[in-house]
Design an enzyme around this catalytic site. Sequence first.
Site, PDB file in Angstrom:
ATOM      1  N   GLY A  11       7.972   5.062  -1.521  1.00 54.96           N
ATOM      2  CA  GLY A  11       6.593   5.257  -1.961  1.00 54.96           C
ATOM      3  C   GLY A  11       5.948   6.371  -1.171  1.00 54.96           C
ATOM      4  N   THR A  12       6.091   7.617  -1.691  1.00 58.92           N
ATOM      5  CA  THR A  12       5.630   8.778  -0.931  1.00 58.92           C
ATOM      6  C   THR A  12       4.246   9.185  -1.420  1.00 58.92           C
ATOM      7  OG1 THR A  12       7.962   9.392  -0.745  1.00 58.92           O
ATOM      8  CG2 THR A  12       6.352  11.074  -0.132  1.00 58.92           C
ATOM      9  N   GLY A  16       2.582   6.551   2.724  1.00 55.12           N
ATOM     10  CA  GLY A  16       3.981   6.857   3.024  1.00 55.12           C
ATOM     11  C   GLY A  16       4.207   8.350   3.215  1.00 55.12           C
ATOM     12  N   ASN A 105      -0.860  -3.694   2.544  1.00 55.33           N
ATOM     13  CA  ASN A 105      -2.104  -4.370   2.843  1.00 55.33           C
ATOM     14  C   ASN A 105      -2.094  -5.803   2.321  1.00 55.33           C
ATOM     15  OD1 ASN A 105      -4.677  -4.233   3.811  1.00 55.33           O
ATOM     16  ND2 ASN A 105      -5.367  -2.684   2.342  1.00 55.33           N
ATOM     17  N   LYS A 192      -7.756  -8.399   9.518  1.00 53.17           N
ATOM     18  CA  LYS A 192      -8.059  -7.259   8.649  1.00 53.17           C
ATOM     19  C   LYS A 192      -8.698  -7.723   7.339  1.00 53.17           C
ATOM     20  CE  LYS A 192      -6.448  -2.769   7.111  1.00 53.17           C
ATOM     21  NZ  LYS A 192      -5.369  -1.929   6.584  1.00 53.17           N
ATOM     22  N   ASN A 196     -11.560  -6.623   4.640  1.00 58.08           N
ATOM     23  CA  ASN A 196     -11.124  -6.218   3.300  1.00 58.08           C
ATOM     24  C   ASN A 196     -11.650  -7.113   2.182  1.00 58.08           C
ATOM     25  OD1 ASN A 196      -9.710  -3.834   3.699  1.00 58.08           O
ATOM     26  ND2 ASN A 196      -7.811  -4.879   4.215  1.00 58.08           N
ATOM     27  N   ASN A 200     -13.774  -4.674  -0.067  1.00 54.76           N
ATOM     28  CA  ASN A 200     -12.964  -4.282  -1.215  1.00 54.76           C
ATOM     29  C   ASN A 200     -13.460  -4.993  -2.471  1.00 54.76           C
ATOM     30  OD1 ASN A 200     -10.494  -2.441  -0.718  1.00 54.76           O
ATOM     31  ND2 ASN A 200     -10.493  -3.752   1.064  1.00 54.76           N
ATOM     32  N   GLU A 282      -4.858  -4.356  -5.927  1.00 55.78           N
ATOM     33  CA  GLU A 282      -4.067  -5.253  -5.085  1.00 55.78           C
ATOM     34  C   GLU A 282      -4.817  -6.582  -4.926  1.00 55.78           C
ATOM     35  OE1 GLU A 282      -1.257  -2.701  -2.401  1.00 55.78           O
ATOM     36  OE2 GLU A 282      -3.293  -2.516  -1.646  1.00 55.78           O
TER      37      GLU A 282
END
Lengths: 326, 326
Positions: A11-12, A16, A105, A192, A196, A200, A282
């Site tokens: 996963g670039t 990443g 995450n 975290k 979040n 989020n 997510e």
Amino acid sequence: MSAPRRYAIIGTGAIGGYYGARLQQSGCEVHYLLRSDYDPVRQQGLRVDSTAGDFMLPRVNAYSNPADIPPVDVVIIALKTTQNDRLTELLPPLQPETIVLTLQNGLGIESDIARQLPGRTILGGLCFICSNKIGPGHIRHLDYGQVLLGAYDASGQPVGITEIMSAIAQDFSQAQIPIDLTADLFMARWRKLVWNVPYNGLSVVLDATTDELMADSGTRALVETLMAEVVAAANAWGEQRSPGQNRTLPPSLIAEMLTTTDQMQPYRTSMKLDYDEGRPLEVEVILGNPVSAALQMGVAVPQMQMLYQQVRFLDSLTHGRGSIAP
Amino acid sequence: MSAPRRYAIIGTGAIGGYYGARLQQSGCEVHYLLRSDYDPVRQQGLRVDSTAGDFMLPRVNAYSNPADIPPVDVVIIALKTTQNDRLTELLPPLQPETIVLTLQNGLGIESDIARQLPGRTILGGLCFICSNKIGPGHIRHLDYGQVLLGAYDASGQPVGITEIMSAIAQDFSQAQIPIDLTADLFMARWRKLVWNVPYNGLSVVLDATTDELMADSGTRALVETLMAEVVAAANAWGEQRSPGQNRTLPPSLIAEMLTTTDQMQPYRTSMKLDYDEGRPLEVEVILGNPVSAALQMGVAVPQMQMLYQQVRFLDSLTHGRGSIAP
């Protein structure tokens, strides 16, 4: 693993791509799995515009098929968690000693990976970074960049600081990636989530930036009660896994997070960015899994639950709308 | 009040315009207060397109200044509650016997009016109607139309069926307006909130119609828990005002409302219509006042509270956005 460690980046993208490029820049051997960006990156490499210094990597080891990736010491998973159900298809061939490090995450990431890779050593890294992919192979790193690294244990116990964690930390440090190690990955993940979950979730539901949520006394209070629900769930989780060990989040945490957020630049959360770009959210790892964990322990989290249902509804509607008449 | 009753309509929109025109059509003397539609209505009258029969009233008694309205027996308030803080400026001169009947939605309407008009007889009418104003003096009546009428008591007790209620009910019946009388206006208002709180609130926050909220199992469950919070608050309210009297909502209410909503046509709630048109939302009377009442009684309503903060935030942002850079 005394030779320079070899890394694969699965996963670039914004995360990443940034960390992989930093590792390569510092001398590590890095292999990148790409999908839509494969051709441009193979031809032109990676470009990073960073507050810590711009740089280009004109030649990188790019792959479109994970089976082509040579043996590595560490596989870094930097996919969106919404792709984790097909994770095994995306992994390179693993050596017996290969470590899997997820930079994803949310809650339940490592246990989900462990189910797909039984017996594998799994580390988790929490990334505190603002970065975007602004073009094929082109990463913009805007702020922060720290990684908090810890090790997964199937029974939920704190693992302490292991040798492999220290070794990876050395690579990251040499690559100008600020890194901290935590003995207790689970509580770090819960911590975290205290940030979040409210920011989020509410940023998506209310179409708002962090400063807008903080400027309004009503939503500010809502952020605070949501945080308190996450803390209650986290502390119950720690007590259940480690009875009597005082495995809790610090009582000052909520006040600190509110102050920190007050001092931040106006910020669109990662979930809001995904939502605005029409990408899947997510929602399970950030909201669904913490809610399930709380309910399994009998901890009442009515506002988290509501936020979860709201975000899940918006997410499903966005991705189902194509087939509904306007 | 043995002569034909005279009515003033304060707020000649979708509700006031429809009921006023029906009363006039049946022979009542009706006086209409108008603002932006004053000129066209004075010249052309009112037009009603209705599932119960279209009709025109080419000549109506239109006023732009409430002081010009002659003495009436009943003043019907059909303004949005967001205008109630300037109510006294909008009322015609009141005779000692003039009744005030509010057709507004929500909780705390009558007590708010009573504070501004001490000693006055106040009635409340709950309207179950789908109607819109589609042009100046032009009302489209789409469905339903029932009014549930009750009397206000400052101590919150059930008033029973009074003579004036019966008299007004006769006028409404003659005007083809289906009308029911309730001995307990307060519990009737709570009952209506059991529907309005979840559907009005969630439709705005999630940009959804009733059928979308019902089709998704998660938001459907959320509707149900929100309803349960309203019922808990309502029953606590009834018990506090009338201890031991079993002044409660029926246990089957939630199941009935869910079934009814399943059977309804896909529906944009009134609050959603207001939101989409950029009008101020009736957030305090629909959400804020019920939450305050619950909290004062020590009834936990975390999801209602969250919904209130969310809708209030969206409302304030909409009406503050003009001054914020995009």
